[in-house]
Design a protein around this motif. Structure first.
Motif, PDB file in Angstrom:
ATOM      1  N   ASN A   1       0.837  -1.333  -0.191  1.00 10.27           N
ATOM      2  CA  ASN A   1      -0.016  -0.016  -0.007  1.00 10.27           C
ATOM      3  C   ASN A   1       0.820   1.193   0.122  1.00 10.27           C
ATOM      4  N   PRO A   2       0.340   2.297  -0.500  1.00  9.84           N
ATOM      5  CA  PRO A   2       1.233   3.711  -0.525  1.00  9.84           C
ATOM      6  C   PRO A   2       1.278   3.857   1.182  1.00  9.84           C
ATOM      7  N   PRO A   3       2.349   4.710   1.347  1.00 10.54           N
ATOM      8  CA  PRO A   3       2.719   5.121   2.679  1.00 10.54           C
ATOM      9  C   PRO A   3       1.187   5.850   3.305  1.00 10.54           C
ATOM     10  N   LYS A   4       1.197   5.193   4.658  1.00 14.03           N
ATOM     11  CA  LYS A   4       0.077   5.658   5.732  1.00 14.03           C
ATOM     12  C   LYS A   4      -0.538   6.895   5.033  1.00 14.03           C
ATOM     13  N   GLY A   5      -1.611   7.220   4.968  1.00  9.39           N
ATOM     14  CA  GLY A   5      -2.301   8.522   4.946  1.00  9.39           C
ATOM     15  C   GLY A   5      -2.004   9.311   3.514  1.00  9.39           C
ATOM     16  N   THR A   6      -1.315   8.089   2.432  1.00  9.33           N
ATOM     17  CA  THR A   6      -1.439   8.924   1.302  1.00  9.33           C
ATOM     18  C   THR A   6      -2.013   7.983   0.147  1.00  9.33           C
TER      19      THR A   6
ATOM     20  N   ARG B   1      -2.745  12.258   5.029  1.00  7.07           N
ATOM     21  CA  ARG B   1      -1.693  13.148   5.197  1.00  7.07           C
ATOM     22  C   ARG B   1      -1.496  14.155   4.048  1.00  7.07           C
ATOM     23  N   GLU B   2      -2.100  13.726   2.873  1.00  4.81           N
ATOM     24  CA  GLU B   2      -2.057  14.578   1.779  1.00  4.81           C
ATOM     25  C   GLU B   2      -3.260  14.748   1.246  1.00  4.81           C
ATOM     26  N   HIS B   3      -3.424  16.082   0.556  1.00  5.91           N
ATOM     27  CA  HIS B   3      -4.397  16.378  -0.431  1.00  5.91           C
ATOM     28  C   HIS B   3      -4.086  17.416  -1.301  1.00  5.91           C
ATOM     29  N   TYR B   4      -5.025  17.558  -2.538  1.00  6.66           N
ATOM     30  CA  TYR B   4      -4.694  18.497  -3.468  1.00  6.66           C
ATOM     31  C   TYR B   4      -5.572  19.761  -3.063  1.00  6.66           C
ATOM     32  N   GLN B   5      -5.368  21.004  -3.341  1.00  5.60           N
ATOM     33  CA  GLN B   5      -5.805  22.094  -3.362  1.00  5.60           C
ATOM     34  C   GLN B   5      -5.677  22.865  -4.294  1.00  5.60           C
ATOM     35  N   TRP B   6      -6.919  23.439  -4.758  1.00  2.28           N
ATOM     36  CA  TRP B   6      -7.062  24.491  -5.917  1.00  2.28           C
ATOM     37  C   TRP B   6      -7.136  26.179  -5.011  1.00  2.28           C
ATOM     38  N   ASN B   7      -6.179  26.730  -5.566  1.00  2.00           N
ATOM     39  CA  ASN B   7      -6.068  28.029  -4.809  1.00  2.00           C
ATOM     40  C   ASN B   7      -6.477  29.014  -5.992  1.00  2.00           C
ATOM     41  N   MET B   8      -7.140  30.182  -5.609  1.00  2.00           N
ATOM     42  CA  MET B   8      -6.939  31.354  -6.772  1.00  2.00           C
ATOM     43  C   MET B   8      -6.590  32.582  -5.787  1.00  2.00           C
TER      44      MET B   8
END
Lengths: 495, 495
Positions: free
Chosen positions: B79-84, B193-200
């Motif tokens: 599995n990918p590392p914990k939280g990813t 432990r990770e997410h993607y974020q859209w910023n303007m």
């Protein structure tokens, strides 16, 4: 980064590394101090389980938690961390253009996009072959005492995911990825520590048709960005060549990967050092001599004379060259026994893209890796793939004058002529955007001169002015900026 | 991740965090051991400059270098590392769809894409306010003894780049980014432990038109993915409300950020704890009482009664609501004094997107941060922006049945009917791809049944069979898979 005159060195998991200089400016700014960092390391390591609870409570790990800042000011750099890049709009347009071409070409060949965490367990990247990529692993211990690494390449993650999916996925898999990869070098200055890499991989096809298909995609990419076979070529060989030579001297198979890594350094270190390293891993002098002789062969006919025609090396390579002709890229490829590539896991065909002027490092590289999965405890599956970095290709395109002219493009700039009409301008912007038109809305009261200047800079096609008298009649003023033609348009008819 | 039935908790730099469970399977596989890791930490720290040279030489840093592996096998997780997360094709299609919408909406408003390193100097993220985001910083020491962090949010990097660019860029800047952000929590299990974020972000506009423009883009996004104002709304307030209340009690400005972070926890911890924390930072009981009273106000009229009409808080908010009407999204927004957001750097308007059913955490959040640049030593510029994560929106779309049906789409599948014709099939694939047609080329000899199954799975529109007798006549067989219609087509006429 990409468009600047100084070329930057970057990490190429499947490529040899480059060593150019990056020039960083030295602007420094003040931020709160964190002078307790260094000394807190050992103390924190002694109490790894002292986890804090509650809002704002401190937590510790094997490493120090973020420090509580005090009032003393300390300088930081406004540049990105050493060896990394920002992507301001002009660089981002180029990156997006490049990645768009990677993706379009991958999709043309029916490949599906995948991605993996940029942070992986360190164990995934540990191999015993003395690869440069492993020695430069950007690894560290996280606050939960786990050894992790910023990925130096994408293939081990892909292998991990393939094992995880197991029999639930129908083979062959044709996957591509565009991801950031990292390396860490302590001693050198100014080398890049991250780059992006395009990978395409085929899992489940034992035949050379797979390698031929991959190279066909790379050729399609080159053509798409304006590069021809007079600019670029592929050197192709097979690790089975080495294997057959080593086999004839009864060299144990376990040494194979190590020998390949040594051989890959043939153009970087003196030949005597190569011989010495081969000796150190247990290759006899006579075997080493024959190996080096075979590696100098540049034609398939000559190779067949030396190895005999019965082995897999010859038949794989013959099939590949025959397929290249059918795919239509035989003028791009040439046999070169010295190509072995610098990763331990390749088992068959290996190839690398090079610029024919010989100015640059390898542009891309790849090959077959039929035994990687078992090193992670999975069942082996036939597999091949390539990595294609974002740095050398940009240098080459620059060199050839093929970098695209990428400017911001906005269809409309909308501006209120009176502060009270900002709401009106907002409604015009909404109306146009609902029709799919891109709109830069001027958000402050600005002189018309300023507005024209901005319009020119963002390459706006139309300037839409919202003035009081027109607005009261339900009209706006529309100016086509290329021609200077200006008309009043009824709001309802604005398209 | 995104499409799975169990919802995952993720990091929202500009959002409160969520706490749901992720269920990881426990497949374990064998890899070479690295049992020396743990004990090597302190030893390595004592010899930080013992850099190795030469191929394969070891290097040391403050942390241990990658270990030399030995022969003992050790298990790792596939599995990918914990939280990813991994992104296999089906997840990647959803991620690409989401990001495509983020980008399209940003471009509609004339914003330019930017990006920054995922790894930044830790100092960039250190603030004194006790923010959750700072307490969960994914930080570590690199092998060169530098304190670095995987970015928890994008705004500090943006501020850094704006300072670096200085006066060379024409303001206002309208920039957007879609990037991965990280957090580290030691004590909890199964949180992402990770997410993607859209910023303007808009840099250089002091007026509320900027905030109004940002919210207009978010509304455009919601509409684009099928979400209406009956599903989602924005709660809007201004930090100037708090500032005016604190000012009337002569609370020093330096406490402002800390008070905001305490107030942001109002729905998460008991009110007595809030009062206690306020007291601890030095807010008098009577000031705290008034603060809490004001925060319960849900109408602008009521707020005006309490604060009086002269302050900036009221005039900013009034202007924002007036602009929202002109932009066409007044049914999406409502005043709510309890909204302060959990980041220390906001100075004016703050807002957050919420689902009207109240099932989910905040969908997005943002506001004005006019004083962030000076905390890095730069000259302040008026600025505002928002962050919009990739997790809650997917949960909401799932909830509402709005997740798109995204399948692989390939126009052609090309297959040789005889192993000898694989080259011929390759040439057919090349021909079609040169015309911009997507082609899945069958790379092995497979029974027709297998080919039809694959064609169905990849949603191929046409099956192109290369058989011996047709090929000799310069023809291929083309089957339209939807209708079953089959024709022989001359190769030259194949489009």
């Amino acid at each position: 980064m990409l468009a600047k005159p100084c070329s930057l060195a970057i990490l190429h998991p499947r490529l040899p590394s480059c060593t150019r200089q990056v020039f960083l400016s030295n602007f420094q700014f003040l931020i709160p101090a964190h002078s307790r960092y260094r000394s807190s390391l050992s103390a924190a390591a002694q109490s790894p389980l002292d986890g804090g609870a509650g809002a704002g409570g401190g937590r510790t790990g094997a490493l120090s938690p973020p420090p509580v800042t005090d009032e003393v000011a300390q300088k930081i750099d406004v540049n990105p961390p050493k060896g990394t890049r920002d992507f301001p709009p002009e660089e981002m347009r180029l990156r997006n253009w490049l990645f768009h071409n990677f993706r379009e070409v991958s999709r043309l060949s029916g490949f599906e996009e995948v991605d993996f965490p940029v942070l992986e367990s360190e164990a995934l990247f540990i191999r015993k072959a003395g690869e440069e990529i492993r020695d430069q692993l950007y690894c560290f211990e996280d606050r939960g005492n786990r050894r992790v690494a910023l990925r130096p390449e994408l293939t081990p993650s892909l292998a991990r995911l393939v094992i995880q999916k197991g029999k639930s996925v129908p083979f062959p898999l044709k996957w591509f990825a565009v991801g950031q990869c990292w390396r860490y070098e302590r001693m050198t200055r100014g080398r890049r520590r991250e780059h992006y890499q395009w990978n395409m991989d085929i899992i489940g096809v034992p035949e050379v048709t797979a390698e031929a298909e991959l190279m066909s995609s790379i050729v399609t990419f080159f053509k798409k960005v304006g590069i021809s076979s007079s600019d670029v070529g592929f050197k192709v060989s097979s690790r089975k060549v080495l294997q057959e030579v080593l086999g004839s001297y009864s060299v144990p198979e376990i040494l194979f990967g190590k020998v390949c890594i040594i051989i890959d350094k043939i153009e970087k270190i003196p030949i005597d050092d190569i011989k010495n390293e081969l000796k150190l891993v247990g290759i006899s002098e006579v075997a080493a001599e024959e190996l080096l002789q075979v590696l100098s062969i540049k034609s398939l006919e000559k190779l067949e004379e030396v190895l005999g025609g019965a082995g897999e090396a010859i038949s794989d390579l013959k099939q590949l060259f025959s397929l290249a002709e059918k795919f239509g890229y035989s003028d791009w490829i040439q046999f070169d026994a010295s190509v072995v590539r610098g990763l331990a896991y390749y088992t068959g065909i290996v190839f690398e893209g090079f610029d024919r002027e010989g100015k640059l490092r390898a542009i891309c590289g790849g090959g077959r890796y039929d035994k990687l999965l078992s090193t992670f405890g999975g069942d082996d599956l036939p597999a091949c793939g390539f990595g294609f970095g974002d740095a050398v290709i940009i240098e080459l395109l620059k060199e050839k004058g093929l970098l695209p002219d990428l400017n911001q493009q906005v269809e409309n700039i909308v501006c209120a002529l009176d502060k009270k009409l900002q709401g009106a301008a907002a409604s015009v912007a909404t109306k146009l955007r609902e029709k799919g038109q891109t709109v830069d809305l001027v958000l402050e009261s600005k002189p018309l001169k300023w507005v024209f200047k901005r319009a020119a800079r963002i390459n706006a096609q139309r300037l839409i002015l919202v003035g009081l008298s027109e607005w009261q009649r339900g009209m706006v003023s529309v100016k086509i900026l290329a021609s200077g033609e200006q008309n009043e348009v009824e709001l309802a008819n604005l398209e």
